[in-house]
Design a protein around this motif. Structure first.
Motif, PDB file in Angstrom:
ATOM      1  N   LEU A  80      54.858  45.776  31.775  1.00 54.38           N
ATOM      2  CA  LEU A  80      54.172  44.482  31.879  1.00 54.38           C
ATOM      3  C   LEU A  80      55.162  43.339  31.695  1.00 54.38           C
ATOM      4  CD1 LEU A  80      50.980  45.436  29.836  1.00 54.38           C
ATOM      5  CD2 LEU A  80      50.909  44.472  32.152  1.00 54.38           C
ATOM      6  N   TYR A  85      54.151  39.868  33.563  1.00 57.20           N
ATOM      7  CA  TYR A  85      52.687  39.774  33.514  1.00 57.20           C
ATOM      8  C   TYR A  85      52.182  38.616  32.652  1.00 57.20           C
ATOM      9  CZ  TYR A  85      47.826  40.777  32.510  1.00 57.20           C
ATOM     10  OH  TYR A  85      46.464  40.666  32.357  1.00 57.20           O
ATOM     11  N   LEU A 115      47.917  43.691  37.803  1.00 57.95           N
ATOM     12  CA  LEU A 115      48.933  44.373  37.007  1.00 57.95           C
ATOM     13  C   LEU A 115      50.179  44.586  37.852  1.00 57.95           C
ATOM     14  CD1 LEU A 115      46.734  47.060  35.205  1.00 57.95           C
ATOM     15  CD2 LEU A 115      47.485  44.831  34.342  1.00 57.95           C
ATOM     16  N   THR A 189      47.610  45.013  27.860  1.00 52.76           N
ATOM     17  CA  THR A 189      47.698  43.628  28.334  1.00 52.76           C
ATOM     18  C   THR A 189      47.257  42.631  27.270  1.00 52.76           C
ATOM     19  OG1 THR A 189      45.483  43.759  29.303  1.00 52.76           O
ATOM     20  CG2 THR A 189      47.343  44.239  30.762  1.00 52.76           C
TER      21      THR A 189
END
Lengths: 305, 305
Positions: A80, A85, A115, A189
């Motif tokens: 990520l 992200y 993602l 996340t």
């Protein structure tokens, strides 16, 4: 998160540690003196492959990931970060005496940021690990939440020898992966950081992925959200995240060199004992005890050679 | 400092309590449901004679004093408030994961603000009290810091039955009287509030005088001082105190009516049990334990008649 704090003699202050007492060598050493005297081998350099930088307008928060406890989550978090992200997302929640939390604030799941590549949409539960291969330097102190508590390569942890399980503990600065009701609904996340009294009831109920090693004071002062659970009610109240990056993905010149005192070192054990039973003039009654989450984990810049 | 927090189902959040489950009556009640159902007699109205208002630019912090534990300090603090001692002074210290502290920041003791009339310059040590006349509703949970822990008329407290002593505990929101090295060097002018992980090693080493019942979020977010012990290094960084007044000294219309759930009530005991072992869908492993300082002490506005 300094390990030891000097007594300010000028003012009528709440002091909480020993004055330096070099003129009275008979006195037991303070925790800070023990740490300062620790040999270089008692310090480990943080691995840039497991170090995250969270950049806020107010500065950098440095986090150490714990792949030994949450390998799948940590791998996803690295992917990520590599995919950028969180860059441009925000801290969306600050609940007093509990946690701050960041991620994509969009309520509609389908409208959320996509993602990046190599990021898994689904991860397994990593609430506990088999204890058999994990380091564990046990704290002798009683703990109400777990049969055993201690430290595993720099992380506050707990263990159940009967079940052969170990897990990270929700102490101040612990970082976890938010989830929904389903145990396996976290994907890394949405991360939260403990900013309040250790919510150890969350232990074994959610996946912890590491801890903040520097910059907690940037997170702990964020205005508390007035919505349910401390969420910010207005979009403009959210705290922008410039970026979250893995140290390894930065040029060396942009990394911060940090060392952590090894939790399996004699210096660490001695420093904990000096805090368990304070012997300086200020303390009248040594506690004879220390709680897992009252043990500070010393971090320093590498000394000049 | 809400006692219970609902699960926000829309987002992938870290939840920490039960969803309301009125459609499934077989489920055990959540702590919040128990509190909401408590009879009026389980609530006590805060006594304006023992309630302090700290006024900051950001709002009002409300504190309840504990004369049963620190009669001399509380009497002095009331006299200080009546004399307007703190009005125009400042919060001078905010140390991350520890305390905020206020008083006269002048280093030269002789140059400090004069004490109002009826304020004593010297107070006795009030670290512990005889337990014999103090209420004590014991928490059954093990505690590493004290033989017994529980609640005494709304305050988190600890007790040593062998010594016959009781004392207030350094939980989040506890208010204490800063002192110098001498045990009897506090006079109540320098007060601190715990904003971090419960520093229970201070128990029995310093006089606690009460707790914050509302407005902790105004203190806990104060920028951390960069000086030793978290003191602000520059005068302009200090946080001005408009006033600290006893509620009783204000006209009734300017007081805030607040009720606290009695810690000797069945509702309180039941709510603690509901938090000790969470039974909602989110929690997979009930802790089977609660720490003294993880127990929230519910406060509410009196319900409309």
């Amino acid at each position: 998160m300094r390990f030891d704090i000097p007594l300010l003699t000028a003012a009528l202050v709440l002091a909480c540690s020993s004055a330096s007492a070099q003129d009275t060598p008979a006195k037991p050493k303070s925790a800070q003196e023990i740490i300062d005297a620790a040999p270089a081998s008692d310090w480990r350099t943080l691995d840039p492959a497991n170090t995250l930088y969270l950049e806020l307008a107010t500065g950098r928060v440095i986090m150490e990931l714990a792949p030994a406890f949450a390998p799948e989550h940590v791998a996803n978090i690295k992917a990520l970060a590599k995919g950028g992200y969180w860059n441009g997302l925000s801290i969306n929640r600050s609940q007093d005496n509990f946690v701050v939390q960041w991620g994509d604030p969009t309520e509609d799941e389908k409208a959320r940021k996509a993602l990046p590549k190599k990021v898994k949409a689904k991860l397994p539960v990593e609430f506990t690990r088999s204890a058999s291969k994990l380091a564990f330097d046990r704290l002798p102190d009683a703990d109400g939440w777990a049969r055993e508590v201690g430290f595993s390569n720099g992380f506050a942890a707990a263990r159940d020898p009967q079940k052969g399980e170990a897990w990270l503990a929700h102490c101040y600065g612990a970082i976890g992966a938010g989830r929904d009701v389903a145990a396996d609904s976290s994907n890394g996340t949405e991360l939260y950081v403990v900013t309040g009294q250790s919510p150890r009831q969350l232990d074994r109920n959610i996946t912890l992925v590491g801890r903040v090693v520097q910059g907690m004071e940037l997170l702990s002062v964020l205005p508390r959200g007035t919505g349910a659970l401390g969420f910010y009610e207005k979009a403009e109240q959210r705290v922008p995240i410039k970026s979250i990056r893995l140290a390894l993905d930065l040029p060396k010149k942009d990394r911060v060199a940090l060392q952590a005192l090894r939790t399996d070192s004699k210096a660490f054990t001695d420093a904990v004992e000096a805090r368990r039973n304070r012997r300086d003039d200020w303390y009248k009654v040594p506690a004879g005890h220390i709680d897992l989450c009252n043990v500070s984990l010393p971090v320093r810049k590498p000394p000049a050679k």
